[in-house]
Design a protein around this motif. Structure first.
Motif, PDB file in Angstrom:
ATOM      1  N   GLY A  52      11.396   3.294 -55.459  1.00 11.42           N
ATOM      2  CA  GLY A  52      11.866   2.437 -54.135  1.00 11.42           C
ATOM      3  C   GLY A  52      12.640   3.427 -53.096  1.00 11.42           C
ATOM      4  O   GLY A  52      12.165   4.559 -52.928  1.00 11.42           O
ATOM      5  N   ILE A  53      13.562   2.866 -52.366  1.00  8.93           N
ATOM      6  CA  ILE A  53      14.343   3.513 -51.421  1.00  8.93           C
ATOM      7  C   ILE A  53      14.919   4.841 -51.883  1.00  8.93           C
ATOM      8  O   ILE A  53      15.143   5.894 -51.307  1.00  8.93           O
ATOM      9  N   GLY A  54      15.466   5.049 -53.067  1.00  9.26           N
ATOM     10  CA  GLY A  54      15.921   6.131 -53.758  1.00  9.26           C
ATOM     11  C   GLY A  54      15.020   7.376 -53.795  1.00  9.26           C
ATOM     12  O   GLY A  54      15.404   8.670 -53.245  1.00  9.26           O
ATOM     13  N   LYS A  55      13.686   6.966 -54.223  1.00  9.43           N
ATOM     14  CA  LYS A  55      12.620   8.142 -54.075  1.00  9.43           C
ATOM     15  C   LYS A  55      12.404   8.334 -52.895  1.00  9.43           C
ATOM     16  O   LYS A  55      12.092   9.483 -52.496  1.00  9.43           O
ATOM     17  N   GLU A  56      12.393   7.442 -51.860  1.00 14.65           N
ATOM     18  CA  GLU A  56      11.981   7.767 -50.363  1.00 14.65           C
ATOM     19  C   GLU A  56      13.106   8.792 -49.797  1.00 14.65           C
ATOM     20  O   GLU A  56      12.895   9.559 -49.102  1.00 14.65           O
ATOM     21  N   THR A  57      14.312   8.490 -50.277  1.00 13.38           N
ATOM     22  CA  THR A  57      15.768   9.349 -49.758  1.00 13.38           C
ATOM     23  C   THR A  57      15.480  10.678 -50.349  1.00 13.38           C
ATOM     24  O   THR A  57      15.580  11.612 -49.483  1.00 13.38           O
ATOM     25  N   ALA A  58      15.210  10.770 -51.693  1.00 10.92           N
ATOM     26  CA  ALA A  58      14.906  11.976 -52.164  1.00 10.92           C
ATOM     27  C   ALA A  58      13.939  12.939 -51.411  1.00 10.92           C
ATOM     28  O   ALA A  58      13.911  13.980 -51.239  1.00 10.92           O
ATOM     29  N   ARG A  59      12.710  12.108 -51.134  1.00  5.29           N
ATOM     30  CA  ARG A  59      11.774  12.986 -50.515  1.00  5.29           C
ATOM     31  C   ARG A  59      12.076  13.467 -49.232  1.00  5.29           C
ATOM     32  O   ARG A  59      11.749  14.693 -48.833  1.00  5.29           O
ATOM     33  N   ASP A  60      12.676  12.583 -48.377  1.00  8.01           N
ATOM     34  CA  ASP A  60      13.379  13.012 -47.124  1.00  8.01           C
ATOM     35  C   ASP A  60      14.325  14.173 -47.320  1.00  8.01           C
ATOM     36  O   ASP A  60      14.135  15.164 -46.431  1.00  8.01           O
ATOM     37  N   LEU A  61      15.490  14.055 -48.044  1.00  6.27           N
ATOM     38  CA  LEU A  61      16.296  15.193 -48.296  1.00  6.27           C
ATOM     39  C   LEU A  61      15.725  16.528 -48.634  1.00  6.27           C
ATOM     40  O   LEU A  61      16.059  17.579 -48.283  1.00  6.27           O
ATOM     41  N   ALA A  62      14.770  16.358 -49.538  1.00  8.51           N
ATOM     42  CA  ALA A  62      13.913  17.664 -50.135  1.00  8.51           C
ATOM     43  C   ALA A  62      13.056  18.275 -48.886  1.00  8.51           C
ATOM     44  O   ALA A  62      13.122  19.411 -48.707  1.00  8.51           O
ATOM     45  N   ARG A  63      12.508  17.342 -48.108  1.00  2.00           N
ATOM     46  CA  ARG A  63      11.827  17.840 -46.906  1.00  2.00           C
ATOM     47  C   ARG A  63      12.757  18.688 -45.993  1.00  2.00           C
ATOM     48  O   ARG A  63      12.197  19.533 -45.391  1.00  2.00           O
ATOM     49  N   ARG A  64      14.305  18.253 -45.931  1.00  2.00           N
ATOM     50  CA  ARG A  64      15.138  18.939 -45.164  1.00  2.00           C
ATOM     51  C   ARG A  64      15.598  20.173 -45.761  1.00  2.00           C
ATOM     52  O   ARG A  64      16.528  20.710 -45.217  1.00  2.00           O
ATOM     53  N   GLY A  65      15.113  20.520 -46.887  1.00  2.00           N
ATOM     54  CA  GLY A  65      15.704  21.848 -47.552  1.00  2.00           C
ATOM     55  C   GLY A  65      16.661  21.690 -48.478  1.00  2.00           C
ATOM     56  O   GLY A  65      17.330  22.667 -49.011  1.00  2.00           O
ATOM     57  N   ALA A  66      17.247  20.513 -48.880  1.00  2.08           N
ATOM     58  CA  ALA A  66      18.087  20.106 -50.016  1.00  2.08           C
ATOM     59  C   ALA A  66      17.655  20.297 -51.211  1.00  2.08           C
ATOM     60  O   ALA A  66      16.580  20.350 -51.802  1.00  2.08           O
TER      61      ALA A  66
END
Length: 318
Positions: A52-66
């Motif tokens: 869900g939204i947690g997975k999409e949030t994780a994907r975005d933050l990982a893409r930003r280098g976190a």
């Protein structure tokens, strides 16, 4: 003549619906986080980020280098989500750790291990939750929705707060819901032992998220750790698995329901937007400040809920 007019009217409605559909869909999709902020060197922890939204949030933050830690009950689902995110983002800094928010012992063990493994925490997103489940209890005897959605995250935040302060500037995001508008904190029956209605119990837990955010923000003043709550919107997710009526309604009105990517935008906005660096104790939806019901702004209720939560969990905050 009447039949021709009827067919003509229907044709006009159909044409207008087709023409306006993209604009209507865009309206219901809500806001989009436009920040291009990088998170290199930052560590983010997201509960329930295997779907869900947690997975999409994780994907975005990982893409930003976190460096992203996915905390969830089912390690196999967590590893599957992390593997997919690693493949899509090219980041190897996406890890999975077991956390059961319905078990205080699991929460304490998770926090103990996390503090041994990680020396910083910049973003904590309390995202996991249950919705309208049949009446049941957590391992520690709390009503499931109040126990997981509120008390579990309350305890987790308490255990990780010192690390957040040491890592400041840091941010805490509590995922609440529009449902908080219909919630009431039943101090005389917090665990719904006298009567239970799944929807109302869910709304109580989401109101608790808003009140927790409000009280915690006061206590964090001057620490450079902020805390805000969000309403992600009505999102296609696994949350409705306990309600066949809700699941049916979401299928019928799927055109108006957000995708997980759309629902994650306010989470992401509150985690990365530069303009929110010093904003705390607020509520957001569609990447903008949102209305908070009067019961969510009651300082006395927030303080009383805080004290009761500490008593139930056997913890004491400085």
């Amino acid at each position: 003549m009447l039949i021709l007019m009827t067919f003509g009217s229907i044709a006009i409605v159909v044409v207008l619906s087709v023409a306006l559909a993209p604009y209507i869909r865009r309206y219901f999709a809500g806001g989009v986080c436009k920040s291009a902020a990088r998170l290199d060197g930052k560590t983010a922890l997201i509960t329930g980020a295997n779907t869900g939204i947690g997975k999409e949030t994780a994907r975005d933050l990982a893409r930003r280098g976190a460096r992203v830690i996915i905390a969830c009950r089912d390690l196999s689902k967590g590893e599957a989500a992390a593997s997919q995110i690693r493949a899509e983002t090219g980041s190897e800094q996406v890890l999975v750790r077991r956390l059961d928010l319905a078990d205080n012992r699991s929460i304490k063990q998770f926090a103990e291990d996390f503090l041994k493994e990680e020396n910083r925490l910049h973003i904590l997103i309390n995202n996991a939750g249950v919705m309208m489940c049949p009446y049941s209890h957590t391992v520690d005897g709390f009503e499931m929705q109040f126990g997981v959605n509120h008390l579990g995250h309350f305890l987790l935040t308490h255990l990780l707060l010192d690390l957040l302060k040491q890592s400041a500037p840091a941010r805490i995001i509590n995922v609440s819901s529009l449902g908080h508008n219909f919630g009431r904190i039943k101090f005389d029956d917090l665990q719904s032992e006298r009567s239970y209605e799944g929807g109302l119990a869910y709304c109580q837990s989401k109101l608790a998220n808003v009140l927790f955010t409000r009280e915690l923000a006061k206590r964090l003043a001057g620490t450079r750790v902020t805390v805000n709550s969000v309403h992600p919107g009505t999102v296609k997710s696994e949350l409705v698995r306990h309600s066949s009526l809700m699941a049916l309604s979401w299928r019928i009105f799927s055109f108006f329901i957000k995708t997980p990517w759309e629902g994650a935008q306010t989470n992401i906005f509150c985690a990365v937007a530069e303009e929110l660096e010093n904003v705390s104790g607020k509520h957001f939806s569609d990447c903008s400040p949102a209305f908070v019901a009067p019961q969510g702004r009651n300082e006395e209720t927030a303080k009383r809920l805080w004290d009761v939560s500490c008593t139930l969990l056997g913890v004491q905050w400085d």
